[in-house]
Design a protein around this motif. Structure first.
Motif, PDB file in Angstrom:
ATOM      1  N   VAL A  91       0.824  -1.213   0.000  1.00  0.00           N
ATOM      2  CA  VAL A  91       0.000   0.000   0.000  1.00  0.00           C
ATOM      3  C   VAL A  91       0.855   1.258   0.000  1.00  0.00           C
ATOM      4  CG1 VAL A  91      -0.285  -0.127   2.524  1.00  0.00           C
ATOM      5  CG2 VAL A  91      -1.955   1.145   1.132  1.00  0.00           C
ATOM      6  N   PHE A  97      -4.808   2.266   2.735  1.00  0.00           N
ATOM      7  CA  PHE A  97      -4.431   1.576   3.970  1.00  0.00           C
ATOM      8  C   PHE A  97      -5.649   1.426   4.877  1.00  0.00           C
ATOM      9  CE2 PHE A  97      -3.269   2.117   8.469  1.00  0.00           C
ATOM     10  CZ  PHE A  97      -2.547   0.956   8.674  1.00  0.00           C
ATOM     11  N   ILE A 101      -6.735  -2.588   5.152  1.00  0.00           N
ATOM     12  CA  ILE A 101      -5.844  -3.275   6.097  1.00  0.00           C
ATOM     13  C   ILE A 101      -6.556  -4.382   6.873  1.00  0.00           C
ATOM     14  CG2 ILE A 101      -6.176  -1.590   7.960  1.00  0.00           C
ATOM     15  CD1 ILE A 101      -2.949  -3.571   7.052  1.00  0.00           C
ATOM     16  N   ALA A 110       1.786  -7.122   5.354  1.00  0.00           N
ATOM     17  CA  ALA A 110       1.475  -5.784   4.843  1.00  0.00           C
ATOM     18  C   ALA A 110       2.787  -5.028   4.667  1.00  0.00           C
ATOM     19  CB  ALA A 110       0.553  -5.039   5.796  1.00  0.00           C
ATOM     20  N   LEU A 112       4.094  -1.243   3.786  1.00  0.00           N
ATOM     21  CA  LEU A 112       3.619   0.133   3.706  1.00  0.00           C
ATOM     22  C   LEU A 112       4.734   1.076   3.283  1.00  0.00           C
ATOM     23  CD1 LEU A 112       1.980  -1.392   6.101  1.00  0.00           C
ATOM     24  CD2 LEU A 112       1.331   0.910   6.793  1.00  0.00           C
ATOM     25  N   ASP A 113       4.401   2.054   2.446  1.00  0.00           N
ATOM     26  CA  ASP A 113       5.331   3.146   2.161  1.00  0.00           C
ATOM     27  C   ASP A 113       5.218   4.111   3.338  1.00  0.00           C
ATOM     28  OD1 ASP A 113       6.713   5.423   1.345  1.00  0.00           O
ATOM     29  OD2 ASP A 113       6.105   5.224  -0.739  1.00  0.00           O
ATOM     30  N   SER A 114       6.144   3.998   4.268  1.00  0.00           N
ATOM     31  CA  SER A 114       6.062   4.767   5.509  1.00  0.00           C
ATOM     32  C   SER A 114       6.359   6.250   5.313  1.00  0.00           C
ATOM     33  CB  SER A 114       7.014   4.182   6.563  1.00  0.00           C
ATOM     34  OG  SER A 114       8.343   4.156   6.071  1.00  0.00           O
ATOM     35  N   ILE A 117       2.559   7.121   4.491  1.00  0.00           N
ATOM     36  CA  ILE A 117       1.538   6.644   5.431  1.00  0.00           C
ATOM     37  C   ILE A 117       2.101   6.774   6.836  1.00  0.00           C
ATOM     38  CG2 ILE A 117       0.122   4.669   6.147  1.00  0.00           C
ATOM     39  CD1 ILE A 117       0.503   3.595   3.244  1.00  0.00           C
ATOM     40  N   VAL A 121       0.303  -0.400  11.714  1.00  0.00           N
ATOM     41  CA  VAL A 121      -0.663  -1.492  11.713  1.00  0.00           C
ATOM     42  C   VAL A 121      -0.928  -1.896  13.148  1.00  0.00           C
ATOM     43  CG1 VAL A 121      -1.079  -3.881  11.005  1.00  0.00           C
ATOM     44  CG2 VAL A 121       0.095  -2.296   9.451  1.00  0.00           C
ATOM     45  N   ALA A 128       3.879  -6.702   9.577  1.00  0.00           N
ATOM     46  CA  ALA A 128       3.877  -5.400   8.905  1.00  0.00           C
ATOM     47  C   ALA A 128       5.310  -4.927   8.698  1.00  0.00           C
ATOM     48  CB  ALA A 128       3.102  -4.385   9.729  1.00  0.00           C
ATOM     49  N   TYR A 130       7.582  -1.568   7.185  1.00  0.00           N
ATOM     50  CA  TYR A 130       7.509  -0.149   6.860  1.00  0.00           C
ATOM     51  C   TYR A 130       8.781   0.241   6.112  1.00  0.00           C
ATOM     52  CZ  TYR A 130       4.064  -0.566  10.578  1.00  0.00           C
ATOM     53  OH  TYR A 130       2.995  -0.977  11.349  1.00  0.00           O
TER      54      TYR A 130
END
Length: 197
Positions: A91, A97, A101, A110, A112-114, A117, A121, A128, A130
């Motif tokens: 995501v 997200f 999620i 999962a 994530l593009d931290s 985002i 999580v 998860a 990041y």
């Protein structure tokens, strides 16, 4: 007298491994390369002789609107291309997200593009990861290739295919007029695979 094997001497049933299947949902804004990421993954599975499906979906706005795609890679025929409870979720924006999620399968992953985002999580039944993919892309002069960094991280954490298959899938996905971008995409995948924070 017939020889008896060790397996015949025990009453323990022989366990048969479940056929490999992995479903993935890629989600973000149009223009982030969400659909392209899914296409590369699908080609990688296809090149390994597996059954695959790739189902794109995007809002009417196209660039800047929502975009997602579901990818199924399986050793058996794919019954439906719809990915409603993904094993993996990649995501790249907050709205996606928040929307998806909770749909990730327990035990799933999962990514994530931290950089984009700022939430964590809260679920404890999934893994998860990041990765500030957008920032890493910019720092490495790979603007627009954060999606490939995300794909590299997914590859590292799930091993959905062999690295060589992913590179071959990338080469099949890049149109001939953009062939000069292949090396940059490969570099981006490598950055994602190496990220370990």
């Amino acid at each position: 007298m017939m020889a008896t094997t060790t397996a015949e001497k025990t009453d323990v049933p022989v366990s048969v491994a479940e056929p490999y299947t992995m479903t993935t949902l890629f989600a973000g804004f149009g223009g982030q390369g969400i659909l392209f990421s899914g296409k590369v993954m699908a080609y990688a599975g296809l090149l390994e002789g597996r059954e695959v499906s790739w189902l794109p979906s995007y809002g009417p706005e196209m660039r800047g609107g929502t975009a997602n795609c579901g990818v199924c890679i399986s050793e058996e025929a794919v019954g439906s291309p719809l990915v409603t409870t993904p094993d993996a979720f990649v995501v790249m924006n907050l709205p996606s997200f928040l929307k998806y999620i909770e749909d990730v399968k327990p035990g799933g992953v999962a990514v994530l593009d931290s950089f984009l985002i700022d939430k964590k999580v809260e679920r404890t039944d999934i893994r998860a990861f990041y990765i500030p993919a957008t920032r890493l892309a910019s720092e490495n002069k790979l603007d627009g290739l954060a999606n490939m960094i995300m794909l590299g991280k997914l590859l590292r954490e799930t091993q959905f295919a062999a690295y060589d298959s992913v590179v071959a899938g990338l080469r099949k996905s890049v149109p001939a007029r953009k062939a000069d971008l292949v090396d940059a995409n490969i570099k981006a995948i490598g950055i994602g695979m190496e990220y370990d924070k």
